[in-house]
Design a protein around this motif. Structure first.
Motif, PDB file in Angstrom:
ATOM      1  N   ARG A 444      -2.527  13.374   1.713  1.00  0.00           N
ATOM      2  CA  ARG A 444      -3.403  13.460   0.535  1.00  0.00           C
ATOM      3  C   ARG A 444      -2.805  14.394  -0.510  1.00  0.00           C
ATOM      4  O   ARG A 444      -2.788  14.085  -1.700  1.00  0.00           O
ATOM      5  N   ARG A 446       0.382  15.285  -0.826  1.00  0.00           N
ATOM      6  CA  ARG A 446       1.616  14.749  -1.385  1.00  0.00           C
ATOM      7  C   ARG A 446       1.331  13.653  -2.404  1.00  0.00           C
ATOM      8  O   ARG A 446       1.929  13.593  -3.469  1.00  0.00           O
ATOM      9  N   GLU A 447       0.383  12.780  -2.054  1.00  0.00           N
ATOM     10  CA  GLU A 447       0.054  11.683  -2.960  1.00  0.00           C
ATOM     11  C   GLU A 447      -0.487  12.212  -4.285  1.00  0.00           C
ATOM     12  O   GLU A 447      -0.224  11.674  -5.348  1.00  0.00           O
ATOM     13  N   ALA A 448      -1.251  13.313  -4.191  1.00  0.00           N
ATOM     14  CA  ALA A 448      -1.845  13.869  -5.410  1.00  0.00           C
ATOM     15  C   ALA A 448      -0.792  14.476  -6.324  1.00  0.00           C
ATOM     16  O   ALA A 448      -0.950  14.498  -7.541  1.00  0.00           O
ATOM     17  N   SER A 449       0.309  14.992  -5.741  1.00  0.00           N
ATOM     18  CA  SER A 449       1.289  15.722  -6.545  1.00  0.00           C
ATOM     19  C   SER A 449       2.623  14.983  -6.694  1.00  0.00           C
ATOM     20  O   SER A 449       3.527  15.487  -7.336  1.00  0.00           O
ATOM     21  N   GLU A 450       2.734  13.800  -6.112  1.00  0.00           N
ATOM     22  CA  GLU A 450       4.013  13.096  -6.098  1.00  0.00           C
ATOM     23  C   GLU A 450       4.446  12.715  -7.518  1.00  0.00           C
ATOM     24  O   GLU A 450       3.682  12.156  -8.286  1.00  0.00           O
ATOM     25  N   ASP A 486       6.732   9.043 -13.360  1.00  0.00           N
ATOM     26  CA  ASP A 486       5.573   8.479 -12.671  1.00  0.00           C
ATOM     27  C   ASP A 486       4.923   9.564 -11.841  1.00  0.00           C
ATOM     28  O   ASP A 486       5.570  10.183 -10.991  1.00  0.00           O
ATOM     29  N   SER A 487       3.639   9.782 -12.072  1.00  0.00           N
ATOM     30  CA  SER A 487       2.900  10.817 -11.344  1.00  0.00           C
ATOM     31  C   SER A 487       1.615  10.228 -10.789  1.00  0.00           C
ATOM     32  O   SER A 487       0.934   9.470 -11.465  1.00  0.00           O
ATOM     33  N   LYS A 488       1.319  10.541  -9.525  1.00  0.00           N
ATOM     34  CA  LYS A 488       0.061  10.087  -8.918  1.00  0.00           C
ATOM     35  C   LYS A 488      -1.124  10.635  -9.702  1.00  0.00           C
ATOM     36  O   LYS A 488      -2.165  10.004  -9.811  1.00  0.00           O
ATOM     37  N   LYS A 489      -0.947  11.839 -10.244  1.00  0.00           N
ATOM     38  CA  LYS A 489      -2.039  12.499 -10.952  1.00  0.00           C
ATOM     39  C   LYS A 489      -2.229  11.917 -12.350  1.00  0.00           C
ATOM     40  O   LYS A 489      -3.343  11.600 -12.766  1.00  0.00           O
ATOM     41  N   GLY A 491      -0.298   9.226 -13.803  1.00  0.00           N
ATOM     42  CA  GLY A 491       0.162   7.859 -14.040  1.00  0.00           C
ATOM     43  C   GLY A 491       1.522   7.840 -14.710  1.00  0.00           C
ATOM     44  O   GLY A 491       2.298   8.808 -14.634  1.00  0.00           O
ATOM     45  N   LYS A 492       1.805   6.773 -15.427  1.00  0.00           N
ATOM     46  CA  LYS A 492       3.126   6.611 -16.054  1.00  0.00           C
ATOM     47  C   LYS A 492       3.132   7.274 -17.427  1.00  0.00           C
ATOM     48  O   LYS A 492       2.286   6.980 -18.276  1.00  0.00           O
TER      49      LYS A 492
END
Length: 875
Positions: A444, A446-450, A486-489, A491-492
């Motif tokens: 969770r 990692r996905e939030a900050s990837e 590209d950021s999970k938080k 977007g693009k």
């Protein structure tokens, strides 16, 4: 050789080779979004390797404070277990930016080690890169041939990509490296196993001491390599390991870098550090002491550089390091009171001469560490209590892995401490369940900050933009490069770099500018501006149709002006606090935004209302004085300090700085300011509070935000008057209302007490005797205080009462349990345990003493079942 002399000889040697000696950058990075901490000597020089800036000299040397506990380089779990990994360490380094290369770097390294430090050549091994077919990088023949002139070929070892190809990160400058290893084992050990077989094998006495990196490639986003326009040298030698060799000991912790700290731990705890442990118990004590003396250095220097422990980001890493030290002391040294903070004085005595920040910030550092210790020791006590409950609720001997993870994640209770306690009690836990819960949380997070970043598309080669925002908010510009992010938080997004820009990038606490890029055909919104490796990055949601066109860059002037008001008011606030509270006040953090400002500062007491009023009046007096901005953009740092400018600990300043002056307030600052204090209009403090030991926080507003605040206050007063039927004197009306309310409350309390007395007689007749216990479980129409009074009244009637009363005032269920103290002693009944168990039925919980406890919840529908289950405790 004393460690201070080791450091000095390194710097003197490279100064004699034409290197400029520069100070260590702060351990906490504030202007590099890709790194939390300085994790290597080269981190502060990234912009030069990337070609985004020009160094003061083509040859530089220094000793850099480094911290490796997160990201790609993470040594935390080895620290203390072995004797040569550290969280904070010093990296002695020399750099060449497009000047000398392999020949000089290798020869000078050998000269320093063998001729200056006089290390025996027979205990040294070197490695060179064996090459990589997948990378299309050949064997480093040049380095090999240079080494052949200095050392026998049987001591030149080939290293693979993992050991001998150094990279800054997933992208960026990289290249082959040549390491120098030392074998300090005894002659008997060397006779058994050759040293070359132990190089890079994690042997505690065969360790790498120096890495010479030859930067000649750039790693692109797709993983491929391209040649850098110039060749660079980046070297790093572990100071602590070098001291181990030169002081003829077998462990970094036996050097004078650590021995004074170890001696202090021994005197504070009564524990004894043994160079060679005889058994497992002694080794546990050794590990604990190593953990403590290592970790206190990392934490102390991070705090001195401005990073306070917290629950997020870099602050969480610092808190985690400190808690690891506290936990080892708690478990293996039996220390239940704060003591680690007392080691800071030893650090100051040892390192203050070379790193003055640790002495200047000593009091603050000690206070913050002491409070963190006290807080976490309480958490450990809570964790022990919660663990007891988990054990009590568990059927069998295997504890749920999720429960162990909950203790770890929610309460900070370490897994290995849980494991130790369970083992002592004959339990174990579901490790797979713990790991699964841990993985879910990491996924969770990692996905939030990837974030993934493409390579730059270069439109104009070799251009580094010019910032013109001090004088202009609008300018004609061209795009020189761009890349997709590209950021999970978020977007693009796209980051674009301009040939010149009026947009201020986030820094010094001030938020980045917003605005637009305008061409004949379209308008592109700039949603943020930041700085990375000396590039000003403008964030946009889409690229212009013609990226090669010419644009008007327009800053949002309204937001910019509001930020300027906040920033200039921040300087005046700093001056006011030092004037009113004392010169011990120092800035410890700030946020400068258009709508408000936040200012953290060192002070060891709550700021009183009277002091806050004085601070507010001081700032507003400076505003009314209409002080003009006096700005000096390129003044020598030493001269600015001599003239009285305030510099902040933890900030990195160049040789020339920008000084901002309003009247008697003078600070080094790169931010945007008003031309005259009159533009601020008015300054209003909205809150004051503590954020850590010795750190206070003030939040305030200026200009338009103050106007909105006054308008809101006026509207609130109007509504209050209308509610009170528009009295002539609103305050008098409110006081009258309060008096009337107090009288009614007294009357209500008297009525409820009378009601409780009447209930007492009724309930006595409802008591049932079960197994020699007078038992009653019943819902009553009282408030929680009434239920408590009633329980004590009934409790006074005998010595064998078990009573559970339920209330549901305003739909909020509450369970009140009273158990006679004689039953607690004789039958082991516990009111706290009762309400924790029965509280589940009302979706709540609580606790208290063994004879009296309460539990609140949110499901009144569960009262009936809770009352029915109460009898199970006495049957």
């Amino acid at each position: 050789m004393k460690s201070q002399d080791v450091r000095k000889q390194f710097l003197d040697f490279f100064q004699s080779k034409g290197h400029l000696i520069v100070p260590s950058a702060p351990i906490v990075l504030k202007d590099d979004p890709t790194l939390m901490f300085n994790n290597s000597g080269m981190a502060q020089f990234k912009e030069f390797f990337l070609g985004n800036g020009t160094p003061k000299s083509a040859r530089i040397a220094d000793t850099q404070k480094c911290l490796r506990v997160s990201g790609k380089h993470n040594d935390l779990e080895e620290v203390g277990i072995d004797t040569y990994h550290h969280t904070m360490f010093e990296m002695l380094g020399n750099w060449s930016f497009g000047d000398y290369f392999k020949k000089e770097a290798i020869n000078w390294a050998w000269e320093l080690l063998t001729e200056v430090y006089k290390i025996d050549k027979d205990i040294l091994y070197v490695t060179v890169f064996e090459g990589s077919k997948e990378e299309n990088v050949p064997f480093d023949q040049e380095a090999y041939d240079i080494w052949k002139t200095l050392i026998s070929e049987d001591r030149i070892l080939l290293g693979n990509k993992k050991d001998n190809f150094w990279e800054m990160g997933d992208q960026g400058p990289c290249g082959p490296c040549s390491e120098i290893h030392v074998d300090i084992r005894s002659a008997e050990e060397k006779a058994k196993v050759p040293g070359k077989d132990l190089v890079n094998a994690d042997h505690p006495q065969v360790v790498e001491i120096w890495n010479n990196v030859f930067m000649e490639f750039n790693r692109k986003a797709d993983g491929s390599l391209e040649k850098l326009p110039a060749q660079h040298v980046d070297t790093g030698m572990g100071f602590e390991r070098l001291c181990m060799v030169l002081q003829n000991v077998k462990s970094n912790y036996d050097t004078d870098v650590f021995s004074p700290l170890i001696e202090k731990v021994e005197s504070l705890t009564g524990a004894k550090y043994t160079i060679k442990a005889k058994d497992e118990d002694e080794e546990k004590i050794n590990i604990a002491i190593r953990v403590i003396v290592d970790h206190v250095r990392a934490v102390a220097f991070a705090i001195a550089d401005g990073q306070l422990p917290s629950n997020t980001g870099a602050g969480y890493v610092i808190r985690r390091i400190l808690r690891r030290a506290i936990r080892y002391a708690f478990t293996f040294l039996n220390k239940k009171e704060p003591f680690i903070y007392e080691l800071v004085q030893v650090l100051s005595d040892q390192m203050g001469a070379f790193f003055p920040e640790i002495t200047a910030q000593k009091t603050l550092v000690m206070n913050v560490i002491k409070e963190e210790e006290a807080s976490f020791l309480k958490k450990l006590e809570q964790g022990l209590h919660l663990l007891e409950n988990v054990i009590a609720e568990t059927k069998g001997i295997v504890i749920s892995g999720e429960k162990v993870f909950e203790l770890y994640d929610t309460f900070g209770f370490p897994k290995d401490l849980t494991e130790l306690i369970l083992r002592e009690r004959g339990y174990n836990y579901d490790e797979a369940g713990f790991e699964a819960a841990m993985k879910k949380q990491k996924d969770r997070s990692r996905e939030a900050s990837e974030v993934s970043t493409d390579d730059w598309t270069i439109l104009v080669d070799g251009n580094v933009e010019t910032f013109v925002g001090y004088d202009q908010t609008e300018n004609e510009v061209k795009i020189t490069r761009f890349r997709k992010v590209d950021s999970k938080k978020d977007g693009k997004l796209y980051q674009i770099v301009l040939d010149n820009t009026p947009f201020y990038p986030e820094g010094g606490g001030q938020v980045g500018d917003k605005g637009v890029l305008v061409s004949a055909n379209e308008t592109i919104e700039i949603i943020d501006t930041k700085k990375e490796s000396n590039l000003i990055l403008h964030f946009v949601k889409k690229l212009p149709e013609n990226v090669n066109g010419t644009f008007d860059a327009k800053v949002n002037k309204e937001l910019r002006n509001q930020s300027a008001n906040s920033h200039s008011a921040t300087h005046l606030l700093h001056q006011a606090l030092r004037s009113i509270l004392g010169t011990h006040v120092e800035q410890k953090g700030s946020l400068v935004a258009p709508n408000y400002l936040r200012f953290d500062f060192s002070h060891f007491a709550k700021v009183t209302d009277e002091e806050l009023k004085q601070v507010e009046d001081f700032v507003n007096a400076r505003i009314r004085e209409q002080l003009p901005l006096i700005e000096r953009r390129s003044i020598p740092f030493a001269q600015a300090i001599e003239e009285g400018a305030m510099a902040l600990f933890g900030e990195k300043y160049g040789d020339n700085v920008r000084a901002i002056k309003f009247g008697e307030s003078m600070e080094l600052c790169g931010g945007i300011h008003v031309p005259n204090t009159a533009d601020i209009w008015y300054f209003k403090i909205t809150s004051e509070g503590g954020v850590a030991a010795g750190i206070r926080r003030i939040e305030a507003i200026t200009n338009e935000a103050v106007k909105d605040f006054f308008a809101s206050q006026e509207n609130t007063l109007k509504e209050i008057k209308e509610t009170l039927k528009n009295p002539q004197d609103a305050i008098k009306a409110v006081v009258s209302l309060q008096d009337e309310n107090a009288k009614l409350k007294k009357q209500l309390e008297a009525l409820l007490k009378e009601k409780a007395k009447n209930l007492k007689g009724e309930l006595v007749g409802e008591l049932q005797e079960i197994n020699g216990v007078q038992f009653l479980a019943k819902q009553v129409d009282l408030d929680p205080n009434g239920a408590k009074d009633l329980a004590y009244e009934l409790g006074n009637l005998g010595t064998n009462l078990f009573l559970l009363l339920a209330t549901a005032e305003e739909g909020k269920p509450m369970l009140t349990c009273y158990i006679s103290k004689e039953l607690v002693a004789e039958k082991g009944l516990n009111a706290g345990q009762v309400v924790r168990e029965l509280g589940k039925y009302i979706q709540g919980g609580g606790g208290g003493q063994p004879f009296f406890a309460t539990a609140g919840g949110k499901n009144p529908g569960g009262i009936k079942e809770a009352l029915e289950k109460a009898v199970d405790f006495v049957k």
